[in-house]
Design a protein around this motif. Structure first.
Motif, PDB file in Angstrom:
ATOM      1  N   UNK A   1       2.662  -7.994 -16.316  1.00 55.32           N
ATOM      2  CA  UNK A   1       3.449  -6.918 -15.771  1.00 55.32           C
ATOM      3  C   UNK A   1       3.287  -5.691 -16.658  1.00 55.32           C
ATOM      4  N   UNK A   2       3.478  -4.571 -16.090  1.00 51.11           N
ATOM      5  CA  UNK A   2       3.311  -3.327 -16.829  1.00 51.11           C
ATOM      6  C   UNK A   2       4.574  -2.989 -17.622  1.00 51.11           C
ATOM      7  N   UNK A   3       4.504  -1.863 -18.298  1.00 54.19           N
ATOM      8  CA  UNK A   3       5.672  -1.430 -19.054  1.00 54.19           C
ATOM      9  C   UNK A   3       6.830  -1.102 -18.120  1.00 54.19           C
ATOM     10  N   UNK A   4       8.025  -1.095 -18.666  1.00 55.91           N
ATOM     11  CA  UNK A   4       9.229  -0.827 -17.898  1.00 55.91           C
ATOM     12  C   UNK A   4       9.165   0.549 -17.235  1.00 55.91           C
ATOM     13  N   UNK A   5       9.630   0.602 -15.983  1.00 57.54           N
ATOM     14  CA  UNK A   5       9.751   1.845 -15.218  1.00 57.54           C
ATOM     15  C   UNK A   5       8.410   2.481 -14.866  1.00 57.54           C
ATOM     16  N   UNK A   6       7.415   1.670 -14.633  1.00 55.62           N
ATOM     17  CA  UNK A   6       6.145   2.209 -14.168  1.00 55.62           C
ATOM     18  C   UNK A   6       5.960   1.837 -12.701  1.00 55.62           C
ATOM     19  N   UNK A   7       4.995   2.453 -12.059  1.00 51.63           N
ATOM     20  CA  UNK A   7       4.790   2.259 -10.626  1.00 51.63           C
ATOM     21  C   UNK A   7       4.525   0.796 -10.259  1.00 51.63           C
ATOM     22  N   UNK A   8       3.844   0.066 -11.097  1.00 53.69           N
ATOM     23  CA  UNK A   8       3.525  -1.322 -10.773  1.00 53.69           C
ATOM     24  C   UNK A   8       4.761  -2.206 -10.701  1.00 53.69           C
ATOM     25  N   UNK A   9       5.819  -1.840 -11.415  1.00 54.10           N
ATOM     26  CA  UNK A   9       7.055  -2.618 -11.373  1.00 54.10           C
ATOM     27  C   UNK A   9       7.720  -2.523 -10.003  1.00 54.10           C
ATOM     28  N   UNK A  12       5.924  -3.786  -5.126  1.00 49.31           N
ATOM     29  CA  UNK A  12       6.239  -4.732  -4.046  1.00 49.31           C
ATOM     30  C   UNK A  12       7.465  -4.330  -3.220  1.00 49.31           C
ATOM     31  N   UNK A  13       8.517  -3.882  -3.883  1.00 50.13           N
ATOM     32  CA  UNK A  13       9.721  -3.498  -3.146  1.00 50.13           C
ATOM     33  C   UNK A  13       9.516  -2.196  -2.383  1.00 50.13           C
ATOM     34  N   UNK A  14       8.795  -1.257  -2.962  1.00 49.22           N
ATOM     35  CA  UNK A  14       8.521  -0.011  -2.257  1.00 49.22           C
ATOM     36  C   UNK A  14       7.686  -0.277  -1.011  1.00 49.22           C
ATOM     37  N   UNK A  15       6.735  -1.180  -1.110  1.00 50.40           N
ATOM     38  CA  UNK A  15       5.909  -1.537   0.038  1.00 50.40           C
ATOM     39  C   UNK A  15       6.767  -2.181   1.124  1.00 50.40           C
ATOM     40  N   UNK A  16       7.645  -3.095   0.740  1.00 51.95           N
ATOM     41  CA  UNK A  16       8.529  -3.766   1.692  1.00 51.95           C
ATOM     42  C   UNK A  16       9.413  -2.758   2.417  1.00 51.95           C
TER      43      UNK A  16
END
Length: 69
Positions: A1-9, A12-16
């Motif tokens: 997982x990437x660092x906290x508060x980055x786009x990769x975090x 999945x929810x943004x896509x949903x």
């Protein structure tokens, strides 16, 4: 997982939620919270049991998870 508060975090929810908002349409078409809640529950049921995508080898999410386990 990437660092906290980055786009990769959040991806999945943004896509949903993007799919949910796109397929449900305008929220103003619903006459109340209960009607909106029912529409969201129906959409989630559809997405998990009937929505087929090529990246899941032509299976719904539930079918894909059952075969993966």
């Amino acid at each position: 997982m990437s660092r906290k508060a980055t786009a990769l975090d959040n991806e999945p929810m943004e896509s949903f939620f993007n799919k949910l908002k796109t397929e449900l349409g305008e929220l103003s078409q619903f006459n109340g919270v209960a009607e909106l809640k029912t529409a969201i529950e129906n959409w989630i049921h559809y997405y998990n049991t009937e929505c087929i995508q090529i990246k899941r080898k032509g299976q719904s999410p539930i079918e894909y998870r059952q075969l993966a386990s």
